[in-house]
Design a protein around this motif. Sequence first.
Motif, PDB file in Angstrom:
ATOM      1  N   ALA A 126       0.826  -1.205   0.000  1.00 55.46           N
ATOM      2  CA  ALA A 126       0.000   0.000   0.000  1.00 55.46           C
ATOM      3  C   ALA A 126       0.863   1.260   0.000  1.00 55.46           C
ATOM      4  O   ALA A 126       0.553   2.244  -0.685  1.00 55.46           O
ATOM      5  N   ALA A 127       1.962   1.242   0.763  1.00 51.74           N
ATOM      6  CA  ALA A 127       2.860   2.407   0.806  1.00 51.74           C
ATOM      7  C   ALA A 127       3.498   2.667  -0.551  1.00 51.74           C
ATOM      8  O   ALA A 127       3.609   3.824  -0.990  1.00 51.74           O
ATOM      9  N   LEU A 128       3.903   1.615  -1.246  1.00 50.80           N
ATOM     10  CA  LEU A 128       4.499   1.771  -2.574  1.00 50.80           C
ATOM     11  C   LEU A 128       3.482   2.344  -3.561  1.00 50.80           C
ATOM     12  O   LEU A 128       3.807   3.231  -4.368  1.00 50.80           O
ATOM     13  N   ALA A 129       2.259   1.829  -3.503  1.00 49.83           N
ATOM     14  CA  ALA A 129       1.203   2.344  -4.398  1.00 49.83           C
ATOM     15  C   ALA A 129       0.921   3.810  -4.106  1.00 49.83           C
ATOM     16  O   ALA A 129       0.719   4.611  -5.031  1.00 49.83           O
ATOM     17  N   TRP A 130       0.912   4.183  -2.829  1.00 45.07           N
ATOM     18  CA  TRP A 130       0.658   5.585  -2.443  1.00 45.07           C
ATOM     19  C   TRP A 130       1.750   6.510  -2.975  1.00 45.07           C
ATOM     20  O   TRP A 130       1.453   7.578  -3.526  1.00 45.07           O
ATOM     21  N   LEU A 131       3.021   6.112  -2.862  1.00 45.01           N
ATOM     22  CA  LEU A 131       4.106   6.964  -3.352  1.00 45.01           C
ATOM     23  C   LEU A 131       4.069   7.072  -4.872  1.00 45.01           C
ATOM     24  O   LEU A 131       4.283   8.162  -5.423  1.00 45.01           O
ATOM     25  N   ALA A 132       3.792   5.971  -5.561  1.00 43.56           N
ATOM     26  CA  ALA A 132       3.699   6.020  -7.025  1.00 43.56           C
ATOM     27  C   ALA A 132       2.589   6.971  -7.459  1.00 43.56           C
ATOM     28  O   ALA A 132       2.761   7.769  -8.399  1.00 43.56           O
ATOM     29  N   TRP A 133       1.450   6.920  -6.763  1.00 46.73           N
ATOM     30  CA  TRP A 133       0.333   7.820  -7.077  1.00 46.73           C
ATOM     31  C   TRP A 133       0.716   9.271  -6.798  1.00 46.73           C
ATOM     32  O   TRP A 133       0.413  10.168  -7.592  1.00 46.73           O
ATOM     33  N   SER A 134       1.413   9.520  -5.683  1.00 55.21           N
ATOM     34  CA  SER A 134       1.834  10.881  -5.328  1.00 55.21           C
ATOM     35  C   SER A 134       2.796  11.438  -6.358  1.00 55.21           C
ATOM     36  O   SER A 134       2.698  12.611  -6.752  1.00 55.21           O
ATOM     37  N   GLN A 135       3.725  10.615  -6.818  1.00 56.44           N
ATOM     38  CA  GLN A 135       4.692  11.087  -7.820  1.00 56.44           C
ATOM     39  C   GLN A 135       4.025  11.371  -9.154  1.00 56.44           C
ATOM     40  O   GLN A 135       4.361  12.354  -9.824  1.00 56.44           O
ATOM     41  N   ARG A 136       3.061  10.534  -9.544  1.00 61.49           N
ATOM     42  CA  ARG A 136       2.340  10.793 -10.797  1.00 61.49           C
ATOM     43  C   ARG A 136       1.555  12.103 -10.706  1.00 61.49           C
ATOM     44  O   ARG A 136       1.499  12.880 -11.657  1.00 61.49           O
TER      45      ARG A 136
END
Length: 392
Positions: free
Chosen positions: A375-385
Amino acid sequence: MNRHLWLLVFCQGMFLTNNVTFIAINGLVGLSLAPLGWMATLPVMGYVVGGALSAPLVARLQARHGRKRCFQLGLVVAMASGASCALAAAQGWFWMLVASTVVAGFYSANASLYRFAGPELVAPGLKEKAISLVLAGGIIGAFAGPNLASATRELAAVKFVASYIALIGVAGLALLALSFIRFPEHVAPRPGAGSGRPLSEIARQPAFIVAVAAGALGFGVMNLLMAATPLAMQQCRHPFDSAALVLEWHVLGMFVPSFFTGHLIKRFGPLPVMAVGALLNFVCVGVALSGVELMQFLVALFVLGVGWNFLYTGGSTLLTTTYRPEEKNKAQGAMDTCVFATMAVTSFASGALVTTQGWQMLNLGSLLPIALVSAALAWLAWSQRRQRAHAA
């Protein structure tokens, strides 16, 4: 890629030889000496508790005295704690064994920073490869650790005493190699000099949060299952040599990928590599839940090792993007403090759970932290996009 980096790789190999030997024998020695069965992994827990307590101190010592002096001090402590562990095992002193492993944690807190010292020995463009290559030194430990434990366990009158004595020599070899490494000249900070942003500001960055979470939880899951493996295999009536073989393949899985993990991170970025690591953790649990034959232990622990490598190398690389040069000690120390604290909890939990709830419940419980990392990895990827979309 130079002589100094290769010597640091060797030091990493000696560090992992120490760690793998500790993992192979501490739980079993603890089980033979502990007043209660659930206390068996307290010596394993003591090692990581010592690392957690030492990590802030090590960060301050390295800022004041530099890499080399602090690394040398860590190895001297490793030799002293090896002698203390041998005495405790020979005399049957359980609490002295636990205290000795706590002291040994100071060495662990030092040696865990080898991966960050590696990039300081090479050109800036080789940062990812240097971190990965230093971690690859653990391959030495994959072979030396289990075989050292097996070869020395019966050499003294009391089982495994000779194993602890052998670790004094392992630390001595690393101390010799370290004496030939020339680190960049260290300039101690002047009193009152600025040390960059406060840690609270650095730690609010999304990339910092995810790097630390992935490193800590990834290490926690790996430690939870790895520390319990010798006990679980003993419960399933597998001989010690089989447990040593499983640990050997596990550590190979941890460090063989380091020869190419740096290339993958440089090409695809840390987040995709870390996501594959989280997926491999799920695969490990699936294999472990399918049965308790030797091959299932071996495959599960090997896959667990590869997953850890992707998460830990990716997380360490991601962390280097979150701080300035003058902030490195506080940022790296904060990450390792979180890693060691998580390992301390899982070291205790592994012994308590595997002796009271069994191997299957232990694996089911590990699904929660793996899901949190994902979940943390998905959150950071979404934030960077989202940030890139705003910038465009």
